[in-house]
Design a protein around this motif. Structure first.
Motif: not given
Length: 113
Positions: A30-41
């Protein structure tokens, strides 16, 4: 030692849904900016979605309208709801607090019939 743990990945058919979760023992989401990332082969790691401390969200064009990032402060968990999944969404998905060096082990998402 700060840990990030992603979960919720799996094998799903095209058009299906998954919800990914990310928890931490050392970062207050709640105190952080968060991200989801992805990496394909064989590809670089790409940003999928972000949520700021104030709750503002942003998405990569490829997932707009299909994915939704959210946060539960009480559970210290960040989610990525993924709907209408496509084979090109297949990748390892990671959560990441912005402006830190912390990454989890990722969770594999495979979209295939």
């Amino acid at each position: 030692q700060v840990q990030l743990v992603e979960s919720g990945g799996g094998l799903v058919q095209p058009g299906g849904s998954l919800r990914l979760s990310c928890t931490s023992n050392g970062i207050t989401f709640s105190m952080s900016d968060m991200g989801w990332y992805r990496q394909a082969p064989g590809k670089q790691r790409d940003l999928v979605a972000t949520i700021t401390r104030r709750g503002r969200t942003n998405y990569a064009d490829s997932v707009k309208g299909r994915f939704a990032i959210s946060r539960d402060g009480a559970k210290n968990t960040v989610y990525l709801q993924m709907n209408s999944l496509k084979p090109e969404d297949t990748a390892v998905y990671y959560c990441h607090p912005s402006r830190t060096e912390y990454w989890g082990q990722g969770t594999q998402v495979t979209v295939s019939s």
